[in-house]
Enzyme design. Structure first.
Site, mmCIF file in Angstrom:
data_model
loop_
_atom_site.group_PDB
_atom_site.id
_atom_site.type_symbol
_atom_site.label_atom_id
_atom_site.label_comp_id
_atom_site.label_asym_id
_atom_site.label_seq_id
_atom_site.Cartn_x
_atom_site.Cartn_y
_atom_site.Cartn_z
ATOM 1 N N HIS C 51 14.029 28.169 -48.033
ATOM 2 C CA HIS C 51 13.079 28.860 -47.592
ATOM 3 C C HIS C 51 11.871 28.799 -48.093
ATOM 4 O O HIS C 51 10.769 28.910 -47.479
ATOM 5 C CB HIS C 51 13.637 30.380 -47.999
ATOM 6 C CG HIS C 51 12.640 31.593 -47.427
ATOM 7 N ND1 HIS C 51 12.548 32.263 -46.034
ATOM 8 C CD2 HIS C 51 11.838 32.019 -48.131
ATOM 9 C CE1 HIS C 51 11.695 32.832 -46.098
ATOM 10 N NE2 HIS C 51 11.139 33.275 -47.245
ATOM 11 N N HIS C 97 11.507 36.802 -39.778
ATOM 12 C CA HIS C 97 12.300 37.543 -40.754
ATOM 13 C C HIS C 97 13.717 38.005 -40.236
ATOM 14 O O HIS C 97 13.957 39.014 -39.960
ATOM 15 C CB HIS C 97 11.200 39.003 -41.017
ATOM 16 C CG HIS C 97 11.336 39.140 -42.578
ATOM 17 N ND1 HIS C 97 11.398 40.514 -43.090
ATOM 18 C CD2 HIS C 97 11.046 38.436 -43.476
ATOM 19 C CE1 HIS C 97 11.265 40.387 -44.319
ATOM 20 N NE2 HIS C 97 10.894 39.095 -44.602
ATOM 21 N N GLN C 244 14.635 44.959 -48.850
ATOM 22 C CA GLN C 244 13.497 45.605 -49.440
ATOM 23 C C GLN C 244 12.975 46.677 -48.216
ATOM 24 O O GLN C 244 13.158 46.634 -47.173
ATOM 25 C CB GLN C 244 12.177 44.607 -49.555
ATOM 26 C CG GLN C 244 12.393 43.655 -50.758
ATOM 27 C CD GLN C 244 13.095 42.531 -50.383
ATOM 28 O OE1 GLN C 244 14.211 42.230 -50.124
ATOM 29 N NE2 GLN C 244 12.144 41.513 -50.000
ATOM 30 N N GLU C 316 11.344 40.283 -55.404
ATOM 31 C CA GLU C 316 10.540 40.243 -54.105
ATOM 32 C C GLU C 316 10.099 41.639 -53.668
ATOM 33 O O GLU C 316 9.803 41.881 -52.673
ATOM 34 C CB GLU C 316 11.122 39.588 -52.915
ATOM 35 C CG GLU C 316 11.676 38.005 -53.094
ATOM 36 C CD GLU C 316 12.245 37.373 -52.144
ATOM 37 O OE1 GLU C 316 12.618 38.311 -51.241
ATOM 38 O OE2 GLU C 316 12.448 36.264 -52.348
ATOM 39 N N GLY C 541 2.630 27.074 -39.703
ATOM 40 C CA GLY C 541 3.932 27.255 -39.214
ATOM 41 C C GLY C 541 5.136 27.789 -40.448
ATOM 42 O O GLY C 541 4.570 28.265 -41.365
#
Ligand SMILES: Nc1ncnc2c1ncn2[C@@H]1O[C@H](COP(=O)(O)OP(=O)(O)O)[C@@H](O)[C@H]1O
Ligand SMILES: [Mg+2]
Lengths: 90, 226, 776, 90
Positions: C51, C97, C244, C316, C541
């Site tokens: 990621h 996401h 989250q 995060e 991107g």
């Protein structure tokens, strides 16, 4: 002393509850035809420092009335119980 | 002289700039008022614009009504000053008790952003003074909690006193009696869910909101002259 | 970690639990010249995850063209930025996401919006518009409905509340996404050129300031667990990732505070905290600036007690930014943050010189608990050249072409089944805030006035569209993505815009499958070639891999966001609608040109008709002629641009969509021909205009449903003039029929093809989605 | 038999609760500096027909897990008590 309070805020009887109604409509398809009269509300938990349980309840009720519920459309219900001596951290 | 309009900004308000632009289009001198300000001298009218004051957490308007500015807004209104609440601003005014009733979640339980047609139902308010009742306007709505509710006695009062100023032609949210906007007994405090500032330029779809804002600005200047 | 804790050496499997391979560990040992401790290993674990590091895709992405006259910032920063003229720069970025949205659709999508906004305001730009590209399985199933409802409500609640309009997007239903939905979000922002800032640290002794939310255990390990592990298919045995919860109100205040700080020139550099949290923000800003950073985790405000240093570094938690400020500016920074009720804490300092150069040092109450070269985290992640292999059946699948083998059916019924009205989605999005939305959702592309608080005055417009076509990309990833770019350019042309830059989000399956790597490589090459052909730079991107369920990969799904510019915006563009009495003109070639006989004149491979009506996913896609496409789209953009730029005069007060042309208008309506072909384009224009049409001489079902590119439908009051101007521009044009009446009638050469009443069309269109979703 | 159920759905420990945090931030200005740790949740009330209290609780828990809460981020708490014989209307 420190107390734990829970306030449940519900729409007053007679005020339409589209959320409860929507859940209720979805129930039969999920196999819950034994469930009815669904009402949706909100709940709040918090801690309050007070001399005694009555004091804690009064503060929680005050908070419920002044802020957490809108008396034009909502009722509230307060529960309080002792947790730890004042100043104790979680 | 042009009307001086204060546009009240809470943390989370987001339509303040649009509202200033639209007010300028009808000749007003608009400026932003931060929610901690308590001095509103020098303004001829106040607008509480749309947005999500305090994130709309708890209930729309529930926290904002305790902002320091709200005491000053109440005094301004009590003195006959014109106060307009748009969308979130309307919600704040009901929470603060400056207008009766409450705004609850839309019947469909979804946010609605769409053009709507509303009908002017009474000209007894700062927002509709001089506009022929029955006039239809195209003004968009943009809200999740825009369904107006009040008890039957209040509703009767609103109706009888010509305090329902705008009604939806097609009700988008389940408001009682198709109510889109109401006024205080004196007509100087008005709240409405549709966004007149979003109907202030042909480029974005409609100019019908200018009619309402112009009426308000005219009323504000008249109040000052009086 | 602190003394007494086992070193990583004593727990040999730890690196694997953190997602690092044995080779990667060896590399780390080499970089450090020693064994890493737990904290250091955790830093590498998150920063070297797929990621964050793009380790499987990086060597391919390098092949994309990134240079262009207008480019101010290309890939590698938080967002791409172009110069839009008049002293205004436009920032744009797209991101996925997918995995969080699959398990908590509302919060997954909401935090996706939050993240993409931060990427844009990090550049100093005020976010002005969001777009969302959504892919689900068919909505007739309760789980898919739960996903659709949740994702849409997540985008809606976060975007609306934070105060950024969502002006468009895409909606695809395909069984391929049932187990792995995709949620891509794009954000566009604008800034005065001189406010442009980059996410880099500089100046020894400058302060690293953390802004925004307190730090909790959100998404710890989430980056690797959520983004780099496929789904087993059984939610029950998932290692429970912490999803989250987004706080749009915090983000709103953060936007205002950060833009105020930038306006006042109070920050040296600024960077959002996204995946890998502080580990990423500190190492990236330091590495980009070629400096070091000293961070003390004990100074990071916490939401939860008892967090270990590695938890603080990799959390995060949402709605946080890292700003680099001079010590002299700190009091002023604090004052701005206080006004916006944004928490600001000094958590470290920039170091430069001596042995500190380029080092990221992590302390806990002063004691150093970890130290690594910042660049080794941010830049030195391994780059993999994963094996690639074309699917063994490629030839056979290409030969399996529905164009020649599928018989025609009931064209009217098939057309109805292809109609889908996404307004159920976009009615839930505030798409009007800022009063910039000249063409919003429902248009081919969004067209916005280039204006906003703090921007210099301008009459310019900016247009943006997101496009994708997994059905094309599955049949042929290289040509498929080129066709997607072509469609995006056509969409922009329909609102009068000239394309200026591309961003892309590459959603693919498991990169350890050689076929997936082949798809990725083909897609990159196809995109690179197409961008060169249209002279467009790629300015940003995102890559999302491991989109698979129980071993089945999603089809290759590149989503393109293309930004266009319009010289002057004074009127609304002609709507994608017919109006009674106008002629219906097809601009662009009616059939495949050249090579007679070799290629069918109306290919159906990869079309919605073939896939959705006939379940046929293979065959040879229609060819793309970039020169012809450029001629067509330039012509359309200039026609529409002319109309949009005309002075308004006394026209104030017109109703929606009427702001173009005179009595016998040259352009009443315009819409590109894309998914579902001519049939769907005609039907959409008829429904939008509330008027039928009669079209004759169509060459059977193939011409009706082919998705041959480079075609635009125009409704005109002056067909002769339009055709003459087209001819002068080298663009084929032909009158197909006339708008009017209460039916959409399409006649073939020999017999009728479609005859539907407006009521039937509207019903099929408007009811389609709402009915299926509200069926619960 | 008919039972009344109350389900309280709360964000799991450790998950950020922006609503609770926002309310908490507003409290000192309202004079409630004795209140802290505010957590916001949702509550549902409904009636369920079942053989006995255990059966009612099981159904309520099932409903909570399947529909009312998303276990990825939320916990639920169920309370049940008898109201009236089955079929009796309120
Ligand atoms: N998820 C979504 N969010 C917002 N708008 C959407 C969404 N899906 C589709 N739309 C809007 O609906 C319209 C039709 O979408 P689409 O058929 O994909 O357009 P096109 O074929 O021109 O690319 C567009 O204006 C698009 O922006
Ligand atoms: Mg299009």
């Amino acid at each position: 002393m420190r107390y734990s309070a829970r306030v449940e805020v519900r729409l007053r009887q007679g005020i339409a509850d589209p959320e409860g109604a929507t859940i209720e409509r979805a129930l039969p398809a999920l196999g819950f035809d034994d469930v009815r009269e669904v009402r949706a509300g909100r709940s709040f938990r918090f801690e309050v420092d007070a001399e005694d349980e009555d004091g804690a309840r009064r503060r929680a009720e005050e908070l419920a009335h002044r802020l957490l519920a809108n008396p034009v459309i909502e009722d509230s219900e307060v529960e309080v119980r002792q947790t730890a001596p004042a100043g104790g951290s979680r | 002289m042009s009307a001086r309009v204060g546009v009240v900004v809470f943390p989370g308000t987001n339509c303040e700039h649009d509202t200033v632009l639209a007010l300028e289009r009808v000749g007003a001198a608009a400026s932003l008022v931060w929610h901690t300000d308590e001095r509103l001298e020098g303004f001829d009218a106040l607008v509480l614009p749309g947005g999500f004051a305090h994130g709309d957490y708890l209930r729309p308007g529930a926290i904002a009504r305790f902002s320091p500015v709200m005491g000053a807004v109440a005094r301004f209104a009590a003195g006959g000053g014109p106060v307009l609440g748009i969308c979130n601003g309307f919600q704040v005014l009901t929470e603060a008790g400056l207008l009766p009733g409450a705004l609850v979640k839309n019947r469909g339980l979804r946010f609605v952003c769409a053009p709507t047609r509303v009908r002017v139902d009474s000209d007894r308010s700062l927002l509709t003074a001089g506009i022929e009742p029955g006039t239809e306007l195209q003004i968009p709505v943009n809200h999740f909690s825009g369904s107006y509710v009040c008890d039957p006695r209040t509703l009767a009062e609103l109706r009888d006193a010509g305090r329902v100023v705008l009604r939806y032609v097609e009700n988008p949210n389940g408001s009682v009696d198709d109510i889109a906007g109401i006024a205080s007994p004196e007509g100087n405090v008005v709240g409405l869910m549709p966004h007149p500032e979003r109907a202030s330029d042909a480029l974005v779809g409609s100019v019908d909101g200018l009619l309402l804002l112009r009426a308000m600005v005219t009323a504000a200047v008249a109040v000052r002259a009086a | 970690m602190s003394a007494g804790r086992p070193s990583a050496e004593e727990r040999p499997a730890l690196h694997r639990a953190l997602g690092l391979s044995d080779d990667e560990l060896a590399r780390i040992v080499e970089l450090l010249g020693r064994q890493p401790n737990e904290l250091e290993l955790a830093l590498y674990g998150v920063m070297w995850s797929e990621h964050c590091s793009y380790k499987s895709s990086r060597r391919h992405l390098r092949r994309l063209p990134t240079a262009g006259e207008r480019v101010l910032v290309g890939p590698g920063e938080n967002a791409g930025v172009i110069d839009a003229g008049d002293g205004i720069a436009v920032a744009i970025r797209i991101e996925s996401h997918n995995h969080p949205s699959a398990i908590e659709p509302h919060q997954g999508a909401a935090t996706g919006v939050g993240g993409i906004l931060r990427d844009v305001f990090t550049m100093g730009a005020r976010p002005l518009a969001v777009m969302d590209s959504l892919f689900f399985g068919p909505p007739d199933d309760p789980r898919q409905r739960w996903l659709v409802e949740g994702v849409v409500s997540g985008v809606s609640s976060y975007g609306n509340s934070v105060g950024v309009p969502t002006v468009g997007g895409e909606l695809t239903f395909d069984p391929c996404y049932a187990g792995n939905p995709l949620v891509n979000v794009l954000c566009l922002g604008a800034l005065p050129v001189e406010r442009l800032v980059l996410g880099r640290a500089s100046g020894s002794g400058n302060l690293a300031v953390l802004l925004g939310s307190a730090t909790g255990r959100d998404g710890i390990g989430g980056v690797s667990v959520l983004a780099s592990a496929g789904f087993s298919g059984d939610a029950g045995d998932l290692k429970r990732p912490s999803v989250q919860v987004g706080d749009p109100f915090e983000e709103k205040r953060l936007i205002e505070a950060c833009l105020a700080l930038l306006d006042a020139g109070l920050v040296v550099g600024i960077q959002d905290l996204g995946g890998a949290g502080l580990a990423c923000a500190t190492s990236e800003t330091a590495a980009r600036g070629g400096v070091g950073m000293d961070v003390d985790v004990s100074t990071v405000p916490r939401r939860e007690p008892g967090m270990a240093p590695w938890e603080v570094m990799t959390s995060e938690s949402q709605e946080r930014m890292l700003a680099i400020v001079t010590p002299e500016a700190w009091p002023a920074v604090e004052a701005v943050c206080r006004r916006w009720e944004v928490r600001a804490s000094v958590i470290g300092t920039v170091t430069d010189g001596g042995e500190a150069t380029g080092r990221l040092r992590v302390r806990d109450r002063g004691t150093v608990v970890g130290e690594v070269p910042a660049a080794s985290l941010a830049l030195d992640a391994p780059v993999y050249d994963r094996p690639m292999r074309a699917p063994s059946e490629l030839e056979r699948l290409r030969a399996d072409d529905p164009t020649t083998t599928e018989p025609p059916g009931d064209c009217g019924a098939e057309l109805r089944s292809l109609l889908l009205d996404p307004s159920w989605v976009y009615r839930q999005y505030d798409h009007q805030l800022f009063l910039n939305t000249v063409a919003g959702p429902g248009s081919d592309a969004a067209l916005l006035r280039l204006a906003g608080p703090g921007l210099p005055a301008s009459e310019r417009g900016v247009a943006v569209t997101t496009d994708s076509a997994p059905r094309w990309c599955a049949a042929d990833p290289r040509l498929g993505v080129a066709l997607v770019l072509a469609e995006a350019i056509a969409n922009l042309a329909c609102v009068g815009a000239t394309p200026a830059a591309v961003v892309n989000c590459l959603n693919f399956g498991n990169p350890e499958h050689p076929e997936v790597m082949w798809q990725l490589s083909e897609t990159v090459d196809g995109l690179a070639d197409a961008c060169r052909a249209f002279d467009l730079p790629v300015i940003g991107g995102n890559v999302s891999l491991y989109n698979e369920t129980t071993g089945a990969d999603i089809p290759p799904t590149p989503v393109l966001g293309v930004l266009g510019l319009v010289e002057r915006v004074r009127r609304r563009p002609p709507p994608p609608a017919l109006s009674a009495g106008s002629s219906v003109v097809l601009l662009g070639a009616r059939r495949v040109q050249g090579v007679a006989g070799a290629v069918p004149s109306h290919p159906l491979a990869g079309s919605r008709w073939a896939v959705e009506c006939r379940g046929r996913r293979h065959g040879d896609l229609p060819p793309l002629d970039p020169d012809a496409h450029a001629r067509l789209t330039r012509f359309v953009a200039s026609l529409v641009g002319e109309a949009v730029g005309q002075a308004v005069g006394e026209a104030v007060g017109q109703a929606v969509g009427e702001a173009v042309g005179g009595g016998d208008r040259l352009l009443d309506g315009v819409h590109d021909v894309s998914g579902g072909g001519l049939a769907v384009a005609l039907a959409e224009m008829a429904v939008a205009g509330g008027v039928g049409a009669e079209v004759r001489g169509i060459d059977g079902h193939a011409e009706l449903f082919t998705e041959l590119p480079s075609r635009v439908l125009a409704a005109t009051g002056r067909p002769d003039e339009l055709c003459a101007r087209a001819a002068a521009a080298g663009v084929p044009a032909e009158v197909l029929g006339t708008a009017g009446g209460e039916r959409l009638v399409v006649a073939g050469l020999a017999s009728g093809l479609v005859d539907l009443s407006m009521a039937e069309l509207s019903e099929a269109m408007e009811g389609s989605l709402a009915k299926r979703l509200d069926a619960a």
